[in-house]
Design a protein around this motif. Structure first.
Motif, PDB file in Angstrom:
ATOM      1  N   GLU A  22      47.884  40.409  43.618  1.00  0.00           N
ATOM      2  CA  GLU A  22      47.397  41.762  43.404  1.00  0.00           C
ATOM      3  C   GLU A  22      46.224  41.749  42.433  1.00  0.00           C
ATOM      4  N   LEU A  23      45.324  42.711  42.620  1.00  0.00           N
ATOM      5  CA  LEU A  23      44.209  42.954  41.718  1.00  0.00           C
ATOM      6  C   LEU A  23      43.424  41.686  41.408  1.00  0.00           C
ATOM      7  N   GLY A  24      42.914  41.034  42.444  1.00  0.00           N
ATOM      8  CA  GLY A  24      42.128  39.827  42.244  1.00  0.00           C
ATOM      9  C   GLY A  24      40.748  40.122  41.679  1.00  0.00           C
ATOM     10  N   PHE A  25      40.317  39.314  40.716  1.00  0.00           N
ATOM     11  CA  PHE A  25      39.039  39.540  40.048  1.00  0.00           C
ATOM     12  C   PHE A  25      38.361  38.208  39.771  1.00  0.00           C
ATOM     13  N   TRP A  26      37.054  38.262  39.470  1.00  0.00           N
ATOM     14  CA  TRP A  26      36.339  37.076  39.030  1.00  0.00           C
ATOM     15  C   TRP A  26      35.406  37.440  37.880  1.00  0.00           C
ATOM     16  N   ILE A  27      35.182  36.468  36.996  1.00  0.00           N
ATOM     17  CA  ILE A  27      34.271  36.622  35.862  1.00  0.00           C
ATOM     18  C   ILE A  27      33.430  35.356  35.783  1.00  0.00           C
ATOM     19  N   GLU A  28      32.131  35.504  35.688  1.00  0.00           N
ATOM     20  CA  GLU A  28      31.245  34.357  35.487  1.00  0.00           C
ATOM     21  C   GLU A  28      30.743  34.409  34.045  1.00  0.00           C
ATOM     22  N   GLN A  29      30.962  33.328  33.294  1.00  0.00           N
ATOM     23  CA  GLN A  29      30.739  33.397  31.856  1.00  0.00           C
ATOM     24  C   GLN A  29      30.518  32.013  31.249  1.00  0.00           C
ATOM     25  N   ILE A  58      30.804  40.115  36.800  1.00  0.00           N
ATOM     26  CA  ILE A  58      32.221  40.428  36.979  1.00  0.00           C
ATOM     27  C   ILE A  58      32.369  41.109  38.332  1.00  0.00           C
ATOM     28  N   GLY A  59      33.421  40.759  39.071  1.00  0.00           N
ATOM     29  CA  GLY A  59      33.624  41.378  40.369  1.00  0.00           C
ATOM     30  C   GLY A  59      35.054  41.235  40.837  1.00  0.00           C
ATOM     31  N   LEU A  60      35.289  41.624  42.082  1.00  0.00           N
ATOM     32  CA  LEU A  60      36.611  41.570  42.687  1.00  0.00           C
ATOM     33  C   LEU A  60      36.646  40.498  43.771  1.00  0.00           C
ATOM     34  N   LEU A  61      37.804  39.913  43.969  1.00  0.00           N
ATOM     35  CA  LEU A  61      37.968  38.954  45.052  1.00  0.00           C
ATOM     36  C   LEU A  61      37.841  39.684  46.394  1.00  0.00           C
ATOM     37  N   HIS A  62      37.279  39.002  47.389  1.00  0.00           N
ATOM     38  CA  HIS A  62      36.915  39.645  48.644  1.00  0.00           C
ATOM     39  C   HIS A  62      38.098  40.086  49.497  1.00  0.00           C
ATOM     40  N   ALA A  63      39.147  39.297  49.505  1.00  0.00           N
ATOM     41  CA  ALA A  63      40.219  39.580  50.453  1.00  0.00           C
ATOM     42  C   ALA A  63      41.558  39.344  49.786  1.00  0.00           C
ATOM     43  N   PRO A  64      42.634  39.891  50.342  1.00  0.00           N
ATOM     44  CA  PRO A  64      43.955  39.572  49.799  1.00  0.00           C
ATOM     45  C   PRO A  64      44.170  38.060  49.758  1.00  0.00           C
ATOM     46  N   THR A  65      44.672  37.566  48.653  1.00  0.00           N
ATOM     47  CA  THR A  65      44.873  36.138  48.454  1.00  0.00           C
ATOM     48  C   THR A  65      46.357  35.800  48.546  1.00  0.00           C
TER      49      THR A  65
END
Length: 303
Positions: free
Chosen positions: A285-292, A253-260
């Motif tokens: 706002e509040l960009g995130f990623w999940i690998e699952q 789980i992490g955050l997106l690198h830059a404003p999208t």
């Protein structure tokens, strides 16, 4: 009910489904609460006919991009046929509701308005079985970095309606980063940003939260219907379902690198901006990623 008859050439595998090696990216856009309530009325309250009632709970719209490396059926004999890639981008409204007068037992769900997938099988299965509003699209410009949500969706659509108008195939949605090499914000900045977003998303005075984030037990509410072939304008099937994918493994789980930046093309056939009250271009706002890995089992019928 009669048993389903599988005919030659049927591309729809039976659920339950399992997605392996799935990257989910998400962010929030500021929409319009009244516009989302109108869509909620159209998709849920009208068809429910008073048996259920739902309310949009925030002006924020959740945008997800889901990239599954292998999606397949767990149900024999379809489980022996193989797996395929499935990519999709979707727009979701948080709604809360249930039986009128039974507010203490109301629940909060994610209601999809527009979903775009990269395969006809994914579109057919999602629409036919659960009622997901899926449309096929071609995906371009994707990057390998989990924190970079860059993607362009090429869709056949009608920019305007008219008796002699024809559809065009062009970019309908673009997700771009201002600087793909930028790093994710630090921990303190992340907490501050999350608090600013969630203050508006989950009204504390109402005593209820948003439903869980995508993939982590995300309850999805859907209008499943089929047009009647005899009485035009009528529905042969119409029901409200809840589907809750179940996460079976989380790899990261992490955050997106830059404003999208999310850019949306105006369309008569796919009126994303009008339906959700979104601007043609805005920063998420509040960009995130999940690998699952996750599974999709049976639905629950609400009405």
């Amino acid at each position: 009910m009669p048993l389903f008859t599988t005919l030659p050439g049927d591309i729809v595998g039976a659920p339950p489904y399992r997605a392996a090696g799935c990257l989910t990216q998400g962010l929030f856009l500021k929409g319009d609460l009244a516009a989302q309530q109108r869509f909620c009325d159209l998709a849920l309250n009208g068809p429910a006919g008073g048996a259920l009632v739902f309310r949009a709970v925030t002006e924020l719209v959740l945008v997800t991009a889901i990239y599954a490396g292998a999606m397949g059926s767990l149900n024999p004999p379809d489980s022996d046929k193989g797996v395929m890639q499935e990519w999709d981008v979707g727009f979701w409204t948080a709604v809360r509701g249930g039986r009128p007068g039974d507010d203490d037992n109301w629940a909060t769900y994610w209601l999809p308005s527009f979903l775009f997938v990269d395969s006809s099988a994914a579109m057919a299965a999602g629409r036919e079985i659960f009622g997901y509003p899926k449309t096929t699209a071609a995906f371009e410009d994707r990057r390998a970095d989990r924190g970079d949500p860059t993607a362009t969706l090429i869709v056949q659509h009608f920019p305007v309606f008219g008796p002699d108008k024809r559809p065009v195939t062009e970019p309908l949605i673009r997700l771009t980063t201002d600087d793909p090499t930028a790093q994710a914000p630090g921990f303190l900045e992340t907490i501050e940003a999350a608090w600013d977003v969630f203050k508006g998303m989950a009204p504390m005075h109402s005593g209820f939260p948003l439903p869980p984030w995508p993939g982590l037990g995300m309850p999805q509410i859907l209008l499943r219907q089929a047009r009647d072939p005899v009485s035009f304008g009528q529905a042969a099937i119409q029901e409200i379902l809840v589907v809750t994918p179940r996460t079976v493994r989380v790899a990261g789980i992490g955050l997106l690198h830059a404003p999208t930046v999310v850019e949306i093309t105006r369309s008569a056939s796919h009126p994303i901006m009008e339906t959700l009250g979104l601007a043609p271009s805005q920063v998420g706002e509040l960009g995130f990623w999940i690998e699952q890995d996750f599974e999709v089992g049976p639905a629950i019928r609400l009405a």
